[in-house]
Design a protein around this motif. Sequence first.
Motif, PDB file in Angstrom:
ATOM      1  N   PRO A   8      34.803  43.114  75.420  1.00 13.49           N
ATOM      2  CA  PRO A   8      33.413  43.325  75.624  1.00 13.49           C
ATOM      3  C   PRO A   8      33.068  44.796  76.155  1.00 13.49           C
ATOM      4  O   PRO A   8      33.815  45.405  76.780  1.00 13.49           O
ATOM      5  N   PRO A  10      29.681  47.414  77.694  1.00 10.48           N
ATOM      6  CA  PRO A  10      28.385  47.327  78.271  1.00 10.48           C
ATOM      7  C   PRO A  10      27.235  47.311  77.294  1.00 10.48           C
ATOM      8  O   PRO A  10      26.002  46.948  77.574  1.00 10.48           O
ATOM      9  N   SER A  39      27.083  37.231  79.805  1.00 14.94           N
ATOM     10  CA  SER A  39      28.215  36.788  80.279  1.00 14.94           C
ATOM     11  C   SER A  39      28.119  36.546  81.860  1.00 14.94           C
ATOM     12  O   SER A  39      27.421  37.030  82.380  1.00 14.94           O
ATOM     13  N   GLU A  52      26.356  41.936  77.669  1.00 15.30           N
ATOM     14  CA  GLU A  52      27.490  42.920  77.219  1.00 15.30           C
ATOM     15  C   GLU A  52      27.509  42.738  75.569  1.00 15.30           C
ATOM     16  O   GLU A  52      26.744  41.815  74.871  1.00 15.30           O
ATOM     17  N   TYR A  77      34.512  50.732  81.493  1.00 20.06           N
ATOM     18  CA  TYR A  77      34.678  49.854  82.573  1.00 20.06           C
ATOM     19  C   TYR A  77      35.678  50.148  83.376  1.00 20.06           C
ATOM     20  O   TYR A  77      36.746  50.583  82.812  1.00 20.06           O
TER      21      TYR A  77
END
Length: 110
Positions: A8, A10, A39, A52, A77
């Motif tokens: 996943p 953002p 999520s 996400e 991330y």
Amino acid sequence: MSALVYCPFPDAASAREVGQKLLAEGLIGCINIGAPIHSLFEWAGEHGEGEECPALLKTDASLLERAIARLEDLHPYEAPAILGWPCIAGKATAGWLAGLDGGNGSNVQQ
């Protein structure tokens, strides 16, 4: 053997940017970027939630570890959730992904 990677992001823009780099480097043959998902998660001892964009990346199993390591480097991330596994593909798909060069300069174009 072929392989898949799920991860996943953002947002779709960051997935696209990372996907383009992995394609250019010959580490994946395709990235499918999905519609936003909601999520729920636990991180650093706290529960959270957010939107996400899921991505499914296709590669050859011989490139799986390199693709995951590079994805981890490029991902926005701090600690991205990246899951990869070898899988059985149809003959056409397996042949296409087996032609990836992993940055060796001889990509097969589809």
